[in-house]
Structure formats: structure tokens, C-alpha cells
Design a protein around this motif. Structure first.
Motif, PDB file in Angstrom:
ATOM      1  N   GLN A  63       0.832  -1.211   0.000  1.00 30.61           N
ATOM      2  CA  GLN A  63       0.000   0.000   0.000  1.00 30.61           C
ATOM      3  C   GLN A  63       0.866   1.260   0.000  1.00 30.61           C
ATOM      4  O   GLN A  63       0.547   2.239  -0.658  1.00 30.61           O
ATOM      5  N   GLU A  64       1.989   1.235   0.693  1.00 27.82           N
ATOM      6  CA  GLU A  64       2.891   2.384   0.707  1.00 27.82           C
ATOM      7  C   GLU A  64       3.447   2.662  -0.686  1.00 27.82           C
ATOM      8  O   GLU A  64       3.590   3.811  -1.090  1.00 27.82           O
ATOM      9  N   GLN A  65       3.754   1.616  -1.435  1.00 27.43           N
ATOM     10  CA  GLN A  65       4.269   1.797  -2.792  1.00 27.43           C
ATOM     11  C   GLN A  65       3.177   2.358  -3.699  1.00 27.43           C
ATOM     12  O   GLN A  65       3.436   3.236  -4.524  1.00 27.43           O
ATOM     13  N   ILE A  66       1.961   1.882  -3.538  1.00 27.31           N
ATOM     14  CA  ILE A  66       0.838   2.412  -4.322  1.00 27.31           C
ATOM     15  C   ILE A  66       0.637   3.887  -3.996  1.00 27.31           C
ATOM     16  O   ILE A  66       0.487   4.725  -4.887  1.00 27.31           O
ATOM     17  N   ASP A  67       0.651   4.231  -2.713  1.00 32.27           N
ATOM     18  CA  ASP A  67       0.490   5.623  -2.287  1.00 32.27           C
ATOM     19  C   ASP A  67       1.603   6.506  -2.855  1.00 32.27           C
ATOM     20  O   ASP A  67       1.348   7.631  -3.286  1.00 32.27           O
ATOM     21  N   ALA A  68       2.840   6.003  -2.854  1.00 31.78           N
ATOM     22  CA  ALA A  68       3.966   6.769  -3.391  1.00 31.78           C
ATOM     23  C   ALA A  68       3.789   7.015  -4.889  1.00 31.78           C
ATOM     24  O   ALA A  68       4.086   8.105  -5.387  1.00 31.78           O
ATOM     25  N   THR A  69       3.298   6.017  -5.610  1.00 33.01           N
ATOM     26  CA  THR A  69       3.067   6.169  -7.045  1.00 33.01           C
ATOM     27  C   THR A  69       2.012   7.228  -7.312  1.00 33.01           C
ATOM     28  O   THR A  69       2.178   8.087  -8.193  1.00 33.01           O
ATOM     29  N   VAL A  70       0.924   7.199  -6.558  1.00 32.40           N
ATOM     30  CA  VAL A  70      -0.154   8.177  -6.725  1.00 32.40           C
ATOM     31  C   VAL A  70       0.343   9.577  -6.360  1.00 32.40           C
ATOM     32  O   VAL A  70       0.083  10.540  -7.081  1.00 32.40           O
ATOM     33  N   THR A  71       1.078   9.691  -5.262  1.00 30.68           N
ATOM     34  CA  THR A  71       1.614  10.983  -4.841  1.00 30.68           C
ATOM     35  C   THR A  71       2.547  11.563  -5.901  1.00 30.68           C
ATOM     36  O   THR A  71       2.488  12.759  -6.215  1.00 30.68           O
ATOM     37  N   ASP A  72       3.407  10.728  -6.470  1.00 27.92           N
ATOM     38  CA  ASP A  72       4.309  11.181  -7.536  1.00 27.92           C
ATOM     39  C   ASP A  72       3.529  11.659  -8.758  1.00 27.92           C
ATOM     40  O   ASP A  72       3.877  12.665  -9.374  1.00 27.92           O
ATOM     41  N   ALA A  73       2.484  10.932  -9.130  1.00 27.65           N
ATOM     42  CA  ALA A  73       1.681  11.307 -10.301  1.00 27.65           C
ATOM     43  C   ALA A  73       0.966  12.632 -10.062  1.00 27.65           C
ATOM     44  O   ALA A  73       0.898  13.476 -10.965  1.00 27.65           O
ATOM     45  N   ILE A  74       0.456  12.845  -8.858  1.00 30.42           N
ATOM     46  CA  ILE A  74      -0.221  14.106  -8.539  1.00 30.42           C
ATOM     47  C   ILE A  74       0.770  15.258  -8.583  1.00 30.42           C
ATOM     48  O   ILE A  74       0.488  16.314  -9.156  1.00 30.42           O
TER      49      ILE A  74
END
Length: 88
Positions: A12-23
Motif C-alpha cells: 500500500q505504501e508503494q501504491i500511495d507513493a506512485t499516486v503521490t508522484d503522479a499528482i
């Protein structure tokens, strides 16, 4: 539920990091401030209709299209925790 050697919540942390980077990447591409009357790249006049439609516009249509093509090369794949990135 953690699997293998990953600790609980790592996926979940990796998914969150990916979304944060995209935003962050999307926000960095947004224009702000007053629109320019001439393109920052080629000095061509930017039509008033474009300046009104896109607040803070900095590029003419041709230069914006070129910039968008270059930006589309980015894959967006988060390789920070990928096993594939360790194999290369």
C-alpha cells in the motif's frame, strides 16, 4: 497481509507513493499567473482565445504539442521497489 519478505503495509505504501508522484507531476505542469501574449519558446503570438481559455498559458499551440509529446514518453511506472529494477 504481508507476503514473502515484505512487511505489513509495504504494498500500500508503494501504491500511495506512485499516486503521490503522479499528482505532483500533474500539478507541476499546471500554469499559474497571467498568460503571456507571446510564446516563451518561439516568440509567436498566442491568440487571445487561447489566453482566455487556458489561464497562465506560456506556450503557443505548436510548442505545447511538442512539449506534450515529449512528456508522453514518461512511463509513470514506479520502479522504486520493483524486483525487475534490481535485475538490470
Amino acid at each position: 497481509m504481508a507476503t514473502g519478505w515484505a512487511r505489513e503495509g509495504a504494498v500500500q505504501e508503494q501504491i500511495d507513493a506512485t499516486v503521490t508522484d503522479a499528482i505532483a507531476r500533474a500539478r507541476s505542469g499546471l500554469s499559474s499567473g497571467p498568460s503571456l501574449s507571446h510564446c516563451a519558446e518561439c516568440e509567436a503570438e498566442i491568440p487571445e482565445g487561447r489566453r482566455l481559455a487556458v489561464p497562465g498559458v506560456r506556450l503557443c499551440v505548436d510548442c505545447q504539442e511538442a512539449q506534450d509529446r515529449e512528456a508522453s514518453v514518461f512511463s509513470g511506472y514506479n520502479r522504486r521497489g520493483s524486483k525487475d529494477s534490481q535485475l538490470r
